[in-house]
Design an enzyme around this catalytic site. Sequence first.
Site, mmCIF file in Angstrom:
data_model
loop_
_atom_site.group_PDB
_atom_site.id
_atom_site.type_symbol
_atom_site.label_atom_id
_atom_site.label_comp_id
_atom_site.label_asym_id
_atom_site.label_seq_id
_atom_site.Cartn_x
_atom_site.Cartn_y
_atom_site.Cartn_z
ATOM 1 N N LYS A 198 0.848 -1.193 0.000
ATOM 2 C CA LYS A 198 0.000 0.000 0.000
ATOM 3 C C LYS A 198 0.882 1.242 0.000
ATOM 4 O O LYS A 198 1.483 1.591 1.018
ATOM 5 C CB LYS A 198 -0.946 0.056 1.204
ATOM 6 C CG LYS A 198 -2.042 1.109 0.957
ATOM 7 C CD LYS A 198 -2.704 1.635 2.210
ATOM 8 C CE LYS A 198 -1.924 2.701 2.906
ATOM 9 N NZ LYS A 198 -1.708 3.942 2.136
ATOM 10 N N GLY A 251 6.991 5.011 8.363
ATOM 11 C CA GLY A 251 6.153 6.194 8.484
ATOM 12 C C GLY A 251 6.276 6.790 9.870
ATOM 13 O O GLY A 251 7.315 6.652 10.527
ATOM 14 N N SER A 252 5.204 7.415 10.317
ATOM 15 C CA SER A 252 5.270 8.155 11.574
ATOM 16 C C SER A 252 5.254 7.218 12.784
ATOM 17 O O SER A 252 4.704 6.118 12.739
ATOM 18 C CB SER A 252 4.087 9.119 11.663
ATOM 19 O OG SER A 252 2.867 8.403 11.651
ATOM 20 N N THR A 253 5.833 7.666 13.859
ATOM 21 C CA THR A 253 5.857 6.911 15.108
ATOM 22 C C THR A 253 4.434 6.710 15.623
ATOM 23 O O THR A 253 4.090 5.651 16.155
ATOM 24 C CB THR A 253 6.745 7.648 16.126
ATOM 25 O OG1 THR A 253 8.086 7.639 15.605
ATOM 26 C CG2 THR A 253 6.747 6.977 17.480
ATOM 27 N N GLU A 254 3.612 7.719 15.416
ATOM 28 C CA GLU A 254 2.205 7.654 15.842
ATOM 29 C C GLU A 254 1.485 6.466 15.171
ATOM 30 O O GLU A 254 0.813 5.675 15.839
ATOM 31 C CB GLU A 254 1.576 8.989 15.425
ATOM 32 C CG GLU A 254 0.132 9.168 15.674
ATOM 33 C CD GLU A 254 -0.423 10.343 14.831
ATOM 34 O OE1 GLU A 254 0.360 11.067 14.176
ATOM 35 O OE2 GLU A 254 -1.638 10.491 14.830
ATOM 36 N N GLY A 256 2.981 3.942 13.751
ATOM 37 C CA GLY A 256 3.688 2.737 14.196
ATOM 38 C C GLY A 256 3.034 2.141 15.441
ATOM 39 O O GLY A 256 2.840 0.927 15.554
ATOM 40 N N GLU A 273 9.897 1.039 10.651
ATOM 41 C CA GLU A 273 10.919 2.079 10.457
ATOM 42 C C GLU A 273 10.224 3.402 10.697
ATOM 43 O O GLU A 273 9.424 3.844 9.877
ATOM 44 C CB GLU A 273 11.465 2.062 9.023
ATOM 45 C CG GLU A 273 12.114 0.775 8.606
ATOM 46 C CD GLU A 273 13.437 0.515 9.286
ATOM 47 O OE1 GLU A 273 13.965 1.425 9.964
ATOM 48 O OE2 GLU A 273 13.945 -0.604 9.157
ATOM 49 N N CYS A 307 13.726 10.135 7.065
ATOM 50 C CA CYS A 307 13.642 9.709 8.463
ATOM 51 C C CYS A 307 14.983 9.896 9.166
ATOM 52 O O CYS A 307 15.035 10.146 10.352
ATOM 53 C CB CYS A 307 13.183 8.257 8.552
ATOM 54 S SG CYS A 307 14.028 7.169 7.418
ATOM 55 N N GLU A 404 10.314 15.087 15.489
ATOM 56 C CA GLU A 404 10.679 14.950 14.083
ATOM 57 C C GLU A 404 9.891 15.986 13.282
ATOM 58 O O GLU A 404 8.666 16.005 13.325
ATOM 59 C CB GLU A 404 10.344 13.545 13.573
ATOM 60 C CG GLU A 404 10.673 13.396 12.104
ATOM 61 C CD GLU A 404 10.456 11.987 11.577
ATOM 62 O OE1 GLU A 404 9.323 11.493 11.631
ATOM 63 O OE2 GLU A 404 11.436 11.400 11.094
HETATM 64 P P1 NAI Z 1 1.846 8.434 8.198
HETATM 65 O O1 NAI Z 1 2.654 7.586 9.110
HETATM 66 O O2 NAI Z 1 0.433 8.723 8.586
HETATM 67 O O3 NAI Z 1 1.805 7.773 6.730
HETATM 68 C C1 NAI Z 1 2.700 6.800 6.261
HETATM 69 C C2 NAI Z 1 1.936 5.617 5.652
HETATM 70 O O4 NAI Z 1 1.107 5.040 6.656
HETATM 71 C C3 NAI Z 1 0.986 5.997 4.518
HETATM 72 O O5 NAI Z 1 0.998 4.967 3.555
HETATM 73 C C4 NAI Z 1 -0.365 6.041 5.204
HETATM 74 O O6 NAI Z 1 -1.430 5.794 4.323
HETATM 75 C C5 NAI Z 1 -0.234 4.926 6.205
HETATM 76 N N1 NAI Z 1 -1.138 5.021 7.353
HETATM 77 C C6 NAI Z 1 -1.623 6.143 7.949
HETATM 78 N N2 NAI Z 1 -2.443 5.815 8.976
HETATM 79 C C7 NAI Z 1 -2.468 4.471 9.034
HETATM 80 C C8 NAI Z 1 -3.137 3.525 9.881
HETATM 81 N N3 NAI Z 1 -3.942 3.919 10.870
HETATM 82 N N4 NAI Z 1 -2.940 2.219 9.662
HETATM 83 C C9 NAI Z 1 -2.115 1.792 8.678
HETATM 84 N N5 NAI Z 1 -1.478 2.629 7.843
HETATM 85 C C10 NAI Z 1 -1.651 3.955 8.010
HETATM 86 O O7 NAI Z 1 2.637 9.790 7.991
HETATM 87 P P2 NAI Z 1 2.027 11.199 7.483
HETATM 88 O O8 NAI Z 1 0.772 11.483 8.217
HETATM 89 O O9 NAI Z 1 1.993 11.165 6.024
HETATM 90 O O10 NAI Z 1 3.168 12.215 7.954
HETATM 91 C C11 NAI Z 1 3.155 12.768 9.270
HETATM 92 C C12 NAI Z 1 4.544 12.768 9.861
HETATM 93 O O11 NAI Z 1 5.008 11.427 9.970
HETATM 94 C C13 NAI Z 1 5.620 13.460 9.066
HETATM 95 O O12 NAI Z 1 5.653 14.820 9.305
HETATM 96 C C14 NAI Z 1 6.862 12.792 9.563
HETATM 97 O O13 NAI Z 1 7.303 13.371 10.765
HETATM 98 C C15 NAI Z 1 6.410 11.390 9.839
HETATM 99 N N6 NAI Z 1 6.789 10.500 8.719
HETATM 100 C C16 NAI Z 1 7.945 9.815 8.851
HETATM 101 C C17 NAI Z 1 8.385 9.019 7.821
HETATM 102 C C18 NAI Z 1 9.652 8.280 7.952
HETATM 103 O O14 NAI Z 1 10.190 7.808 6.974
HETATM 104 N N7 NAI Z 1 10.169 8.126 9.142
HETATM 105 C C19 NAI Z 1 7.661 8.924 6.547
HETATM 106 C C20 NAI Z 1 6.426 9.671 6.531
HETATM 107 C C21 NAI Z 1 6.030 10.439 7.581
HETATM 108 MG MG MG Z 2 -0.755 10.362 9.113
#
Ligand code: NAI
Ligand code: MG
Length: 501
Positions: A198, A251-254, A256, A273, A307, A404
């Site tokens: 996804k 993606g985000s720690t939240e 995660g 990650e 990240c 972050e």
């Molecule tokens: P996010 O963690 O919400 O999105 C990343 C992925 O997770 C996307 O594919 C999204 O559709 C999916 N996702 C979102 N909610 C989900 C859930 N409840 N269950 C399963 N999958 C879900 O990140 P977002 O909201 O795009 O960005 C917010 C912050 O997160 C950024 O400002 C950054 O600090 C952090 N982030 C960190 C990343 C990294 O590589 N460490 C990458 C992206 C965001």
């Molecule tokens: Mg998000």
Amino acid sequence: MSTQTLEKPPVPALDEARAFAARRHQLFIGGRWVEPQSGERFATHDPATGAHVADVAKAMEADVDLAVHAARAAMEDTAWAEMKPNARALLLNRLADALERHADEFAALETMDQGKPVRDARFFDLPYAVDLLRYNAGWATKLNGESISLSGPGTWHAFTVREPIGVVAQIVPWNAPIAMAVAKIAPALAAGCAVILKPAEETPMTALRLAHLIEEVGFPAGAFNLLTGFGDSAGAALTAHPGVDKVTFTGSTEVGRLIINAAAGNFKRVTLELGGKTPCIILPDADVGAAIQGAARSIFSNAGQICNAGSRLFVHRNIFEQVVEGVSAIAEGTKVGGGFDADTQMGPVISSTQRERILGYVKGGLEAGATLRAGGREIGGPGAFVAPTVLTDTDAQMAVRREEIFGPVLCAMSFGDEDLEQIARDANASDYGLGAVIWTNNLSAAHRLARKLKAGTVRVNGGGLDPALPFGGFKQSGWGRENGREGIDAYTEVKSIAMAI
Ligand code: NAI
Ligand code: MG
């Protein structure tokens, strides 16, 4: 920062990318392109202009269910489940060749959807993705167990085998869409798992194009499935589904944390990650010119949306002003613009929401007493641009120092003649532990400091990602490792077999 070593910008395959974007996009489930059950679609936009890029299918719970069933069927069907390791390797190598052949088109599509300078996409993200496929193809034939000597009574032949974990849901973010997608699928497919990918809702295009290549090179039906959709619907349904054996997420720690909870239902294996707040430490003996370049690249590459971005800079006071001036000069001199402009060094951030979030951190830091040394402002235009920013006089309690930001914002701090112990303590004062960078020519200090830093990857005097080098986080930066031997082992279960003979 763009890769500066290129003599000329590539001719982006914009026409091909536009033609692909204009096609009718569907979900790829069980080897077929299908409409989403709900019939719903959503739009994706170019962050540099706000322009509409494409409408893609919106997967929901019912589609997730179909994809999980297709993947489970592949794990039971001889075509995938009994495919020889060298045949899996061959498919991955063919996919690598196909991706390499279409690299210009993928780069253009990535820039259109994600915003990054097309040279970065073409000469960093794409070659890295190709390398990941070839590296992991090599592991497919080397996933061996061990023979084990038992001590109990009797005569035994005991050994371990490594089996694919099964159905893996792989959820990736928007900062490096094709590289992240390939980093997930390559080891999973090499290990013989069935994958449901996804991509992020912001950047589905290169994953969609990749699915067509996967179809063309001939992976058996159901070995790879693609769901475009949102995190809170498709993503959440995948992570809760009892038919999924493992979730891999960047993606985000939240999110995660949400995934850990969702996975508990059937004890899914989980690799995460997550975020980072990477410290970059410059010792007084360092090659200052190289350290300045490296520190700037580390935080401004991909507009800071990495990240592992070096967002906290610790510099010895003897060279602090020189380094801050150097990095600030690079920040002020960076050409920020659309990813297709030949002179652009830094593209937009992913969305206006992210721009506001980043600028909010900077504003909060300034209100709390930080000093602005470069940037700190948004750049006009329809796109989501943020100027590369350098702050000094922050303290460890400020959000700008702790959280972050995922944008081009650097906090620079100085240290005096403290011992390495204290420098490491300050660098480790973070909930995160993904990466750390040290600049020094003192071999002993480099080794000692590297051991004291609580980070999954410590780099001394530069360097980047490599498919062979395990990557992942301590603390709240995640669970497990990707890349290297650890990365592929994470897609296997160890089975012990003991026979009385
Ligand atoms: P996010 O963690 O919400 O999105 C990343 C992925 O997770 C996307 O594919 C999204 O559709 C999916 N996702 C979102 N909610 C989900 C859930 N409840 N269950 C399963 N999958 C879900 O990140 P977002 O909201 O795009 O960005 C917010 C912050 O997160 C950024 O400002 C950054 O600090 C952090 N982030 C960190 C990343 C990294 O590589 N460490 C990458 C992206 C965001
Ligand atoms: Mg998000």
